[in-house]
Motif scaffolding. Structure first.
Motif, PDB file in Angstrom:
ATOM      1  N   LEU A  54      -4.690  -7.053  -4.394  1.00 31.75           N
ATOM      2  CA  LEU A  54      -4.843  -5.668  -4.442  1.00 31.75           C
ATOM      3  C   LEU A  54      -4.605  -5.067  -5.722  1.00 31.75           C
ATOM      4  N   GLN A 106      -7.504  -0.535   2.015  1.00 30.89           N
ATOM      5  CA  GLN A 106      -6.713  -1.398   1.430  1.00 30.89           C
ATOM      6  C   GLN A 106      -5.866  -2.037   2.668  1.00 30.89           C
ATOM      7  N   VAL A 118       0.981  -1.181   0.060  1.00 28.34           N
ATOM      8  CA  VAL A 118       0.137   0.134   0.090  1.00 28.34           C
ATOM      9  C   VAL A 118       0.895   1.148   0.002  1.00 28.34           C
TER      10      VAL A 118
END
Length: 140
Positions: free
Chosen positions: A73, A52, A33
């Motif tokens: 993701l 996320q 992330v």
């Protein structure tokens, strides 16, 4: 403010995600992330980043490896971008339909590709779907 606005400092984002700030730094280093950066290079997280991070935590708790989480993701982000692009194309198509009433706008190929057509032409393949609005008698 939208979900992609980078507004949260690392401490706030960590609290919202239920994680330690060091974990967020680690995820940033490995590219899991990646928050935006200010001019002073400090991290700023968006609400989407926080979501996320929560997803990473959930998947990790289910036993998914960090590499697997990164792939998930990535695919979710790609789907999100593609949905946005579809909305843009739908809006552009709607604009074209309004401007060109009574004329064919496009044909859709069997793989979803868009084939523009001139007024009065037909598609070459029978597997395509043609979208048009019938002409009124007063138009010619």
């Amino acid at each position: 403010m939208d979900e992609n606005s980078p507004v949260f400092a690392i401490a706030v984002a960590a609290e919202l995600a239920g994680m330690h700030p060091q974990t967020l730094r680690q995820y940033d280093r490995i590219g899991l992330v990646q928050p935006k950066r200010t001019a002073g290079r400090s991290r700023r997280y968006s609400m989407r980043d926080v979501e996320q991070l929560r997803e990473v935590q959930r998947l990790s708790g289910e036993g998914v490896s960090l590499e697997g989480i990164a792939r998930i993701l990535s695919l979710e982000n790609e789907v999100s971008h593609l949905r946005e692009r579809v909305r843009e194309l739908e809006n552009a198509l709607a604009d074209q339909v309004l401007k060109a009433q009574g004329r064919r706008v496009f044909a859709a190929g069997e793989h979803g590709d868009v084939i523009p057509l001139r007024s009065g032409t037909r598609t070459q393949r029978r597997t395509e779907i043609v979208v048009w609005r019938p002409r009124r008698d007063d138009e010619q």
